[in-house]
Design a protein around this motif. Structure first.
Motif, PDB file in Angstrom:
ATOM      1  N   MET A 191       0.833  -1.196   0.000  1.00  0.00           N
ATOM      2  CA  MET A 191       0.000   0.000   0.000  1.00  0.00           C
ATOM      3  C   MET A 191       0.876   1.257   0.000  1.00  0.00           C
ATOM      4  O   MET A 191       0.595   2.179  -0.728  1.00  0.00           O
ATOM      5  CB  MET A 191      -0.913  -0.060   1.240  1.00  0.00           C
ATOM      6  N   LEU A 192       1.915   1.253   0.803  1.00  0.00           N
ATOM      7  CA  LEU A 192       2.788   2.418   0.889  1.00  0.00           C
ATOM      8  C   LEU A 192       3.522   2.664  -0.424  1.00  0.00           C
ATOM      9  O   LEU A 192       3.696   3.819  -0.825  1.00  0.00           O
ATOM     10  CB  LEU A 192       3.775   2.247   2.046  1.00  0.00           C
ATOM     11  N   ILE A 193       3.921   1.592  -1.094  1.00  0.00           N
ATOM     12  CA  ILE A 193       4.642   1.761  -2.357  1.00  0.00           C
ATOM     13  C   ILE A 193       3.751   2.415  -3.414  1.00  0.00           C
ATOM     14  O   ILE A 193       4.231   3.198  -4.237  1.00  0.00           O
ATOM     15  CB  ILE A 193       5.216   0.405  -2.853  1.00  0.00           C
ATOM     16  N   ASN A 194       2.445   2.140  -3.385  1.00  0.00           N
ATOM     17  CA  ASN A 194       1.526   2.783  -4.328  1.00  0.00           C
ATOM     18  C   ASN A 194       1.444   4.287  -4.072  1.00  0.00           C
ATOM     19  O   ASN A 194       1.424   5.079  -5.016  1.00  0.00           O
ATOM     20  CB  ASN A 194       0.138   2.162  -4.224  1.00  0.00           C
ATOM     21  N   ILE A 195       1.402   4.675  -2.817  1.00  0.00           N
ATOM     22  CA  ILE A 195       1.324   6.100  -2.468  1.00  0.00           C
ATOM     23  C   ILE A 195       2.617   6.801  -2.861  1.00  0.00           C
ATOM     24  O   ILE A 195       2.593   7.901  -3.423  1.00  0.00           O
ATOM     25  CB  ILE A 195       1.020   6.263  -0.964  1.00  0.00           C
ATOM     26  N   ILE A 196       3.753   6.167  -2.585  1.00  0.00           N
ATOM     27  CA  ILE A 196       5.044   6.768  -2.932  1.00  0.00           C
ATOM     28  C   ILE A 196       5.189   6.900  -4.446  1.00  0.00           C
ATOM     29  O   ILE A 196       5.614   7.947  -4.953  1.00  0.00           O
ATOM     30  CB  ILE A 196       6.200   5.935  -2.338  1.00  0.00           C
ATOM     31  N   THR A 197       4.808   5.856  -5.183  1.00  0.00           N
ATOM     32  CA  THR A 197       4.900   5.895  -6.641  1.00  0.00           C
ATOM     33  C   THR A 197       4.027   7.000  -7.218  1.00  0.00           C
ATOM     34  O   THR A 197       4.451   7.746  -8.104  1.00  0.00           O
ATOM     35  CB  THR A 197       4.486   4.530  -7.232  1.00  0.00           C
ATOM     36  N   PHE A 198       2.784   7.108  -6.720  1.00  0.00           N
ATOM     37  CA  PHE A 198       1.882   8.152  -7.201  1.00  0.00           C
ATOM     38  C   PHE A 198       2.436   9.540  -6.889  1.00  0.00           C
ATOM     39  O   PHE A 198       2.412  10.437  -7.741  1.00  0.00           O
ATOM     40  CB  PHE A 198       0.501   7.991  -6.563  1.00  0.00           C
ATOM     41  N   THR A 199       2.968   9.722  -5.676  1.00  0.00           N
ATOM     42  CA  THR A 199       3.502  11.024  -5.276  1.00  0.00           C
ATOM     43  C   THR A 199       4.713  11.416  -6.116  1.00  0.00           C
ATOM     44  O   THR A 199       4.823  12.570  -6.562  1.00  0.00           O
ATOM     45  CB  THR A 199       3.879  11.005  -3.783  1.00  0.00           C
ATOM     46  N   VAL A 200       5.609  10.474  -6.354  1.00  0.00           N
ATOM     47  CA  VAL A 200       6.792  10.762  -7.178  1.00  0.00           C
ATOM     48  C   VAL A 200       6.373  11.080  -8.614  1.00  0.00           C
ATOM     49  O   VAL A 200       6.911  12.001  -9.237  1.00  0.00           O
ATOM     50  CB  VAL A 200       7.784   9.586  -7.122  1.00  0.00           C
ATOM     51  N   GLY A 201       5.412  10.352  -9.138  1.00  0.00           N
ATOM     52  CA  GLY A 201       4.914  10.629 -10.487  1.00  0.00           C
ATOM     53  C   GLY A 201       4.276  12.008 -10.584  1.00  0.00           C
ATOM     54  O   GLY A 201       4.498  12.749 -11.546  1.00  0.00           O
ATOM     55  N   LEU A 202       3.485  12.355  -9.586  1.00  0.00           N
ATOM     56  CA  LEU A 202       2.850  13.675  -9.561  1.00  0.00           C
ATOM     57  C   LEU A 202       3.891  14.782  -9.457  1.00  0.00           C
ATOM     58  O   LEU A 202       3.784  15.813 -10.137  1.00  0.00           O
ATOM     59  CB  LEU A 202       1.868  13.746  -8.390  1.00  0.00           C
ATOM     60  N   LEU A 203       4.895  14.582  -8.635  1.00  0.00           N
ATOM     61  CA  LEU A 203       5.978  15.551  -8.513  1.00  0.00           C
ATOM     62  C   LEU A 203       6.731  15.694  -9.842  1.00  0.00           C
ATOM     63  O   LEU A 203       7.079  16.802 -10.247  1.00  0.00           O
ATOM     64  CB  LEU A 203       6.933  15.133  -7.397  1.00  0.00           C
ATOM     65  N   GLY A 204       6.968  14.586 -10.513  1.00  0.00           N
ATOM     66  CA  GLY A 204       7.651  14.620 -11.811  1.00  0.00           C
ATOM     67  C   GLY A 204       6.862  15.395 -12.846  1.00  0.00           C
ATOM     68  O   GLY A 204       7.422  16.201 -13.596  1.00  0.00           O
ATOM     69  N   VAL A 205       5.566  15.177 -12.894  1.00  0.00           N
ATOM     70  CA  VAL A 205       4.716  15.916 -13.834  1.00  0.00           C
ATOM     71  C   VAL A 205       4.769  17.410 -13.530  1.00  0.00           C
ATOM     72  O   VAL A 205       4.878  18.250 -14.426  1.00  0.00           O
ATOM     73  CB  VAL A 205       3.263  15.397 -13.783  1.00  0.00           C
ATOM     74  N   GLY A 206       4.697  17.734 -12.252  1.00  0.00           N
ATOM     75  CA  GLY A 206       4.760  19.145 -11.858  1.00  0.00           C
ATOM     76  C   GLY A 206       6.081  19.794 -12.242  1.00  0.00           C
ATOM     77  O   GLY A 206       6.108  20.933 -12.718  1.00  0.00           O
ATOM     78  N   LEU A 207       7.170  19.072 -12.055  1.00  0.00           N
ATOM     79  CA  LEU A 207       8.479  19.635 -12.404  1.00  0.00           C
ATOM     80  C   LEU A 207       8.655  19.800 -13.915  1.00  0.00           C
ATOM     81  O   LEU A 207       9.233  20.791 -14.369  1.00  0.00           O
ATOM     82  CB  LEU A 207       9.587  18.747 -11.830  1.00  0.00           C
ATOM     83  N   VAL A 208       8.156  18.841 -14.689  1.00  0.00           N
ATOM     84  CA  VAL A 208       8.247  18.978 -16.152  1.00  0.00           C
ATOM     85  C   VAL A 208       7.418  20.171 -16.619  1.00  0.00           C
ATOM     86  O   VAL A 208       7.876  20.981 -17.440  1.00  0.00           O
ATOM     87  CB  VAL A 208       7.790  17.676 -16.850  1.00  0.00           C
ATOM     88  N   ALA A 209       6.205  20.302 -16.103  1.00  0.00           N
ATOM     89  CA  ALA A 209       5.358  21.436 -16.488  1.00  0.00           C
ATOM     90  C   ALA A 209       5.971  22.757 -16.036  1.00  0.00           C
ATOM     91  O   ALA A 209       5.935  23.753 -16.769  1.00  0.00           O
ATOM     92  CB  ALA A 209       3.953  21.277 -15.899  1.00  0.00           C
ATOM     93  N   PHE A 210       6.548  22.782 -14.841  1.00  0.00           N
ATOM     94  CA  PHE A 210       7.183  24.011 -14.359  1.00  0.00           C
ATOM     95  C   PHE A 210       8.401  24.367 -15.204  1.00  0.00           C
ATOM     96  O   PHE A 210       8.616  25.538 -15.530  1.00  0.00           O
ATOM     97  CB  PHE A 210       7.586  23.857 -12.886  1.00  0.00           C
ATOM     98  N   GLY A 211       9.188  23.364 -15.582  1.00  0.00           N
ATOM     99  CA  GLY A 211      10.338  23.622 -16.451  1.00  0.00           C
ATOM    100  C   GLY A 211       9.919  24.174 -17.803  1.00  0.00           C
ATOM    101  O   GLY A 211      10.547  25.093 -18.334  1.00  0.00           O
ATOM    102  N   ALA A 212       8.845  23.620 -18.357  1.00  0.00           N
ATOM    103  CA  ALA A 212       8.339  24.146 -19.628  1.00  0.00           C
ATOM    104  C   ALA A 212       7.825  25.571 -19.439  1.00  0.00           C
ATOM    105  O   ALA A 212       8.003  26.423 -20.319  1.00  0.00           O
ATOM    106  CB  ALA A 212       7.234  23.240 -20.171  1.00  0.00           C
ATOM    107  N   TRP A 213       7.198  25.839 -18.289  1.00  0.00           N
ATOM    108  CA  TRP A 213       6.693  27.184 -18.021  1.00  0.00           C
ATOM    109  C   TRP A 213       7.841  28.195 -17.906  1.00  0.00           C
ATOM    110  O   TRP A 213       7.692  29.353 -18.306  1.00  0.00           O
ATOM    111  CB  TRP A 213       5.881  27.178 -16.726  1.00  0.00           C
ATOM    112  N   LEU A 214       8.993  27.757 -17.365  1.00  0.00           N
ATOM    113  CA  LEU A 214      10.138  28.655 -17.279  1.00  0.00           C
ATOM    114  C   LEU A 214      10.650  29.049 -18.665  1.00  0.00           C
ATOM    115  O   LEU A 214      11.143  30.165 -18.848  1.00  0.00           O
ATOM    116  CB  LEU A 214      11.268  28.012 -16.473  1.00  0.00           C
ATOM    117  N   ILE A 215      10.544  28.135 -19.613  1.00  0.00           N
ATOM    118  CA  ILE A 215      10.958  28.448 -20.983  1.00  0.00           C
ATOM    119  C   ILE A 215       9.953  29.399 -21.626  1.00  0.00           C
ATOM    120  O   ILE A 215      10.325  30.418 -22.193  1.00  0.00           O
ATOM    121  CB  ILE A 215      11.089  27.166 -21.813  1.00  0.00           C
ATOM    122  N   LEU A 216       8.674  29.055 -21.513  1.00  0.00           N
ATOM    123  CA  LEU A 216       7.608  29.872 -22.088  1.00  0.00           C
ATOM    124  C   LEU A 216       6.343  29.563 -21.291  1.00  0.00           C
ATOM    125  O   LEU A 216       5.943  28.394 -21.221  1.00  0.00           O
ATOM    126  CB  LEU A 216       7.405  29.529 -23.573  1.00  0.00           C
TER     127      LEU A 216
END
Length: 65
Positions: free
Chosen positions: A1-26
């Protein structure tokens, strides 16, 4: 159960960082990237839901005995 929460959280953080990086460009690229990830997530969730419904065993509801 914990591994599912950690995986989801890391994935969500990754999506946020990719979108933020793209936002920094434009700024518009950040919104487009985030929207693309939302569309991808929606498609994957609907595919998973369809597989769950398809894999469910048939029920005896509505049958006359």
């Amino acid at each position: 159960m914990l591994i599912n929460i950690i995986t989801f959280t890391v994935g969500l953080l990754g999506v946020g960082l990719v979108a933020f990086g793209a936002w920094l460009i434009l700024p518009a690229a950040g919104y487009i990237t985030a929207g693309g990830f939302c569309l991808l997530w929606s498609w994957l969730a609907s595919q998973a839901a369809a597989r769950m419904v398809q894999a469910a065993p048939p029920t005896d509801e509505g049958e006359d005995r």
